[in-house]
Scaffold this active site. Structure first.
Site, mmCIF file in Angstrom:
data_model
loop_
_atom_site.group_PDB
_atom_site.id
_atom_site.type_symbol
_atom_site.label_atom_id
_atom_site.label_comp_id
_atom_site.label_asym_id
_atom_site.label_seq_id
_atom_site.Cartn_x
_atom_site.Cartn_y
_atom_site.Cartn_z
ATOM 1 N N HIS A 26 -8.171 -2.784 -13.660
ATOM 2 C CA HIS A 26 -6.135 -2.310 -14.573
ATOM 3 C C HIS A 26 -6.175 -2.008 -16.026
ATOM 4 C CE1 HIS A 26 -4.283 -6.531 -11.885
ATOM 5 N NE2 HIS A 26 -4.409 -5.287 -11.478
ATOM 6 N N ASN B 223 0.988 -1.522 0.161
ATOM 7 C CA ASN B 223 -0.188 0.335 0.496
ATOM 8 C C ASN B 223 0.992 1.742 -0.063
ATOM 9 O OD1 ASN B 223 -2.209 -1.654 0.222
ATOM 10 N ND2 ASN B 223 -2.436 -1.349 2.386
#
Length: 341
Positions: free
Chosen positions: A212, A115
């Site tokens: 994506h 992250n």
């Protein structure tokens, strides 16, 4: 024994009700201007930063995939002669734990290795501030994040949908738990296991991978495909040669450029089905993208979505609603998304 049966049944019902408590009209009376307020915050951010939609979509995904709980309960039948075993899968996923800041010795999710590259948290903070001005203490950060992810897709040319609402914010956020996220190096078996643990199917896997179509990947996330692929090959043979060469040019073996990388597809700010078309042309970025072609079921879905934008849109909406409805662990409405109350 009857008491055990009753307690176990109550537990099952409690889990079921917590997961199914969401509603698209949850705030209709308590905060009627919620959705337009969140949309305005996302629009404003997009004017200054074209990467915001991809960031918000990824942030929501990373929030929902954390803290899987598998509960196995053995329930005696009423006549006590047999035992029925129930395996309940729930998750404390979509609880805005990804938004919490690290405090003291506790490193929060946003500081976990997968992250570190998450950004645009300010968009959620700004939306929350605006919502609090209208409806103090009513709307969870988790719901705002789910709405912002929907707006990110819709404002990028993708579909829109009614977001089920009513999530509560969680109080636990641990960087170590980000290891539960699916990695870009996963093969199809690992991907299937990761998604099935969250009640998501192979169709959900392929549809959500279509996210994506937005965004950018740093070299480190696909370095394994373009340098030292295995003991005998330097480059992943499933990559189209000229495409592999272009990736190697921006990501050399000993890359020192901090933010070097590649766009996830050829139209990385537009939500479309180009991701699937490029995947079939051997121009995918991650190993986990390529993995979708290694199973007959997932390969067939890739082909379907590549040939029809509508099929992809419909499947993506269905899977997003399904994923964002994985809830049950939140317990509060935060006033500031970075801190528990």
């Amino acid at each position: 024994m009857a008491a055990v049966f009753a307690l176990a049944l109550f537990t099952l019902l409690s889990i079921s009700s917590s997961v199914n408590a969401l509603s698209s009209n949850y705030y209709d009376k308590t905060c009627p201007r919620l959705e337009s307020t969140v949309t305005s915050a996302v629009k404003k951010a997009m004017k200054n930063d074209r990467t915001v939609p991809a960031a918000l979509l990824r942030m929501h995904f990373h929030d929902c995939f954390i803290r899987v709980i598998i509960l196995i309960i053995s329930i005696p039948t009423p006549n006590l002669q047999h035992t029925s075993t129930h395996e309940c899968r729930t998750s404390f996923g979509c609880d805005a734990s990804v938004l919490l800041a690290s405090k003291g010795k506790n490193q929060a999710e946003k500081d976990g290795p997968p992250n570190i590259s998450l950004h645009a948290f300010y968009v959620i903070d700004n939306a929350k501030k605006a919502v609090e001005a209208l409806c103090p203490g009513v709307v969870s950060c988790a719901d705002i994040l789910a709405l912002a992810a929907r707006d990110a897709v819709a404002l990028s040319g993708g579909p829109t949908w009614q977001v089920p609402k009513g999530r509560k914010d969680g109080r636990i956020s641990k960087a170590t738990e980000t290891r539960q996220l699916p990695f870009p190096t996963f093969n199809i078996s690992q991907l299937q296991q990761s998604f099935s643990q969250r009640g998501l199917s192979l169709e959900d896997l392929v549809a959500l991978s279509g996210g994506h179509t937005l965004g950018f990947a740093h070299c480190s996330s696909f370095q394994n495909r373009i340098h030292s692929f295995n003991t005998s090959l330097d480059i992943d043979p499933s990559l189209y040669p000229s495409f592999a060469a272009s990736l190697r040019s921006v990501c050399p073996a000993h890359n020192k450029v901090k933010n070097a990388g590649a766009n996830l597809d050829s139209t990385n700010t537009i939500f479309d089905n180009a991701y699937y078309k490029l995947l079939l042309q051997k121009k995918s970025i991650f190993s986990s993208d390529q993995a979708l072609l290694t199973s007959p079921t997932t390969k067939s879905l890739v082909s379907k979505f590549a040939s029809s934008q509508k099929e992809f849109n419909d499947a993506f909406v269905k899977s997003m609603i399904k994923m964002s409805s994985i809830t049950g662990g939140g317990s509060e409405i935060r006033l500031d998304c970075k801190f528990v109350r």
